[in-house]
Design a protein around this motif. Structure first.
Motif, PDB file in Angstrom:
ATOM      1  N   PRO A  79       0.798  -1.230   0.000  1.00 26.15           N
ATOM      2  CA  PRO A  79       0.000   0.000   0.000  1.00 26.15           C
ATOM      3  C   PRO A  79       0.831   1.281   0.000  1.00 26.15           C
ATOM      4  CG  PRO A  79      -0.129  -1.105   2.132  1.00 26.15           C
ATOM      5  CD  PRO A  79       0.612  -2.021   1.228  1.00 26.15           C
ATOM      6  N   SER A  80       2.076   1.202   0.486  1.00 23.48           N
ATOM      7  CA  SER A  80       2.908   2.396   0.560  1.00 23.48           C
ATOM      8  C   SER A  80       4.374   1.968   0.504  1.00 23.48           C
ATOM      9  CB  SER A  80       2.619   3.154   1.863  1.00 23.48           C
ATOM     10  OG  SER A  80       3.482   4.265   2.006  1.00 23.48           O
ATOM     11  N   VAL A  81       5.051   2.305  -0.596  1.00 23.38           N
ATOM     12  CA  VAL A  81       6.428   1.817  -0.766  1.00 23.38           C
ATOM     13  C   VAL A  81       7.444   2.796  -0.201  1.00 23.38           C
ATOM     14  CG1 VAL A  81       5.907   0.375  -2.760  1.00 23.38           C
ATOM     15  CG2 VAL A  81       6.562   2.767  -3.114  1.00 23.38           C
ATOM     16  N   HIS A  82       8.622   2.238   0.123  1.00 25.44           N
ATOM     17  CA  HIS A  82       9.740   3.039   0.614  1.00 25.44           C
ATOM     18  C   HIS A  82      10.890   2.967  -0.384  1.00 25.44           C
ATOM     19  CE1 HIS A  82       7.698   3.292   4.451  1.00 25.44           C
ATOM     20  NE2 HIS A  82       7.546   1.981   4.430  1.00 25.44           N
ATOM     21  N   ILE A  83      11.797   3.894  -0.282  1.00 24.85           N
ATOM     22  CA  ILE A  83      12.984   3.894  -1.136  1.00 24.85           C
ATOM     23  C   ILE A  83      13.702   2.550  -1.035  1.00 24.85           C
ATOM     24  CG2 ILE A  83      15.278   4.882  -1.506  1.00 24.85           C
ATOM     25  CD1 ILE A  83      13.262   6.793  -2.448  1.00 24.85           C
ATOM     26  N   SER A  84      13.729   1.992   0.156  1.00 28.56           N
ATOM     27  CA  SER A  84      14.444   0.737   0.401  1.00 28.56           C
ATOM     28  C   SER A  84      13.799  -0.469  -0.277  1.00 28.56           C
ATOM     29  CB  SER A  84      14.551   0.470   1.910  1.00 28.56           C
ATOM     30  OG  SER A  84      13.260   0.388   2.479  1.00 28.56           O
ATOM     31  N   ASP A  85      12.602  -0.300  -0.837  1.00 31.52           N
ATOM     32  CA  ASP A  85      11.952  -1.400  -1.564  1.00 31.52           C
ATOM     33  C   ASP A  85      12.460  -1.504  -3.006  1.00 31.52           C
ATOM     34  OD1 ASP A  85       8.853  -0.589   0.084  1.00 31.52           O
ATOM     35  OD2 ASP A  85      10.278  -2.202   0.570  1.00 31.52           O
ATOM     36  N   THR A  86      13.285  -0.569  -3.430  1.00 31.58           N
ATOM     37  CA  THR A  86      13.880  -0.623  -4.762  1.00 31.58           C
ATOM     38  C   THR A  86      14.679  -1.906  -4.906  1.00 31.58           C
ATOM     39  OG1 THR A  86      13.979   1.772  -5.027  1.00 31.58           O
ATOM     40  CG2 THR A  86      15.544   0.459  -6.320  1.00 31.58           C
ATOM     41  N   ALA A  87      14.277  -2.748  -5.860  1.00 27.39           N
ATOM     42  CA  ALA A  87      14.882  -4.073  -6.023  1.00 27.39           C
ATOM     43  C   ALA A  87      14.251  -4.731  -7.240  1.00 27.39           C
ATOM     44  CB  ALA A  87      14.642  -4.939  -4.778  1.00 27.39           C
ATOM     45  N   GLU A  88      14.758  -5.932  -7.541  1.00 25.74           N
ATOM     46  CA  GLU A  88      14.112  -6.740  -8.568  1.00 25.74           C
ATOM     47  C   GLU A  88      13.305  -7.832  -7.881  1.00 25.74           C
ATOM     48  OE1 GLU A  88      16.671  -8.005 -11.745  1.00 25.74           O
ATOM     49  OE2 GLU A  88      14.937  -8.306 -13.047  1.00 25.74           O
ATOM     50  N   TYR A  89      12.118  -8.060  -8.392  1.00 20.82           N
ATOM     51  CA  TYR A  89      11.194  -9.010  -7.769  1.00 20.82           C
ATOM     52  C   TYR A  89      10.899 -10.129  -8.763  1.00 20.82           C
ATOM     53  CZ  TYR A  89      10.593  -5.554  -4.129  1.00 20.82           C
ATOM     54  OH  TYR A  89      10.833  -4.670  -3.100  1.00 20.82           O
ATOM     55  N   PHE A  90      10.988 -11.352  -8.278  1.00 16.52           N
ATOM     56  CA  PHE A  90      10.763 -12.518  -9.124  1.00 16.52           C
ATOM     57  C   PHE A  90       9.611 -13.349  -8.562  1.00 16.52           C
ATOM     58  CE2 PHE A  90      14.355 -12.351 -11.948  1.00 16.52           C
ATOM     59  CZ  PHE A  90      15.310 -11.655 -11.236  1.00 16.52           C
ATOM     60  N   LEU A 109      11.430  -2.833  -9.517  1.00 13.66           N
ATOM     61  CA  LEU A 109      10.672  -1.785  -8.841  1.00 13.66           C
ATOM     62  C   LEU A 109      11.612  -0.635  -8.532  1.00 13.66           C
ATOM     63  CD1 LEU A 109       8.107  -0.733  -7.436  1.00 13.66           C
ATOM     64  CD2 LEU A 109       8.859  -1.935  -5.371  1.00 13.66           C
ATOM     65  N   GLN A 110      11.315   0.536  -9.087  1.00 15.81           N
ATOM     66  CA  GLN A 110      12.143   1.730  -8.860  1.00 15.81           C
ATOM     67  C   GLN A 110      11.325   2.729  -8.059  1.00 15.81           C
ATOM     68  OE1 GLN A 110      12.354   2.349 -13.059  1.00 15.81           O
ATOM     69  NE2 GLN A 110      14.472   1.652 -13.209  1.00 15.81           N
TER      70      GLN A 110
END
Lengths: 113, 116
Positions: A79-90, A109-110
């Motif tokens: 529901p609410s992303v943070h900068i630290s969620d920047t990553a690749e998701y598989f 995810l950028q």
């Protein structure tokens, strides 16, 4: 044969916005579904998994995914992303009679400030 | 804590060289896997092993071989490296069987191999 399709290769979002990463699978047998995350310069880590029971599964850092058998989907949401969620998701699927995982193509995810 | 280690984070080799990538796990897992990760293609399984000296081809075994002489160690071998084998290589391990504990694979940090 099983396959996994992640519909978006890149998803740019602003910090604190909601996000959905889409995953569809095809399989003729029972499946077990996973989301893995890969932070920059690291290996993959398990984010969450669906094995049975409740179709909504959650991770410890606020992500959730819902198994939808009729639509053969397992979309990941936050529901609410943070900068630290920047990553690749598989997204990955494991059939009930083999130990192998089949992975989707990955979604980057950028999260922007 | 669960741990899978890979011998190198970065490796640069020349075309035609024989290349060894090593993976070690300390969890007493029966299953070990080698994947190749390329942009836009996700992870593709090269080989996996479900026991010492046992191996099975994955989806893209051509140009690769593997060795598993000890339970904790699984090696990927590029007999004659080529430029199209430039990639990120990931090792993983898991328990054997159909129980729920066997469903999760644990990954190493990866080896980025460049073949020039």
């Amino acid at each position: 044969a099983q396959s996994v399709t992640q519909l978006d290769s890149q998803v740019p979002v602003f910090e604190e916005a909601p996000v959905e990463l889409r995953c569809n699978y095809s399989s003729s047998v029972s499946v077990y579904l996973f989301w893995y995350v890969q932070y920059p310069n690291q290996g993959l880590q398990l984010l969450l998994k669906y094995l049975s029971g409740s179709t909504l599964v959650e991770s410890i850092n606020g992500f959730e995914a819902e198994f939808n058998k009729s639509q053969t989907s397992f979309h990941l949401r936050k529901p609410s992303v943070h900068i630290s969620d920047t990553a690749e998701y598989f997204c990955a699927v494991r059939t009930s009679n083999t130990g192998k995982l089949i992975f989707g193509q990955g979604t980057t995810l950028q999260v922007k400030p | 804590d669960v741990k899978v280690t890979q011998s190198s984070r970065y490796l640069v080799k020349r075309t035609g060289e024989k290349v060894f990538l090593e993976c070690v796990q300390d969890m007493d897992h029966e299953n070990m896997f080698w994947y190749r990760q390329d942009p836009g293609l996700g992870l593709r399984l090269i080989y996996f092993s479900y026991d010492v000296k046992m191996k099975e081809k994955g989806d893209i075994p051509e140009g690769y071989s593997v060795s598993r002489e000890k339970k904790e160690r699984f090696s990927l071998i590029l007999e004659s490296a080529s430029t199209n084998q430039t990639s990120m290589y990931l090792c993983a391990s898991s328990l054997w069987g159909s129980g729920r504990a066997s469903y999760e694979q644990y990954f190493g940090p990866g080896t980025r191999l460049t073949v020039t």
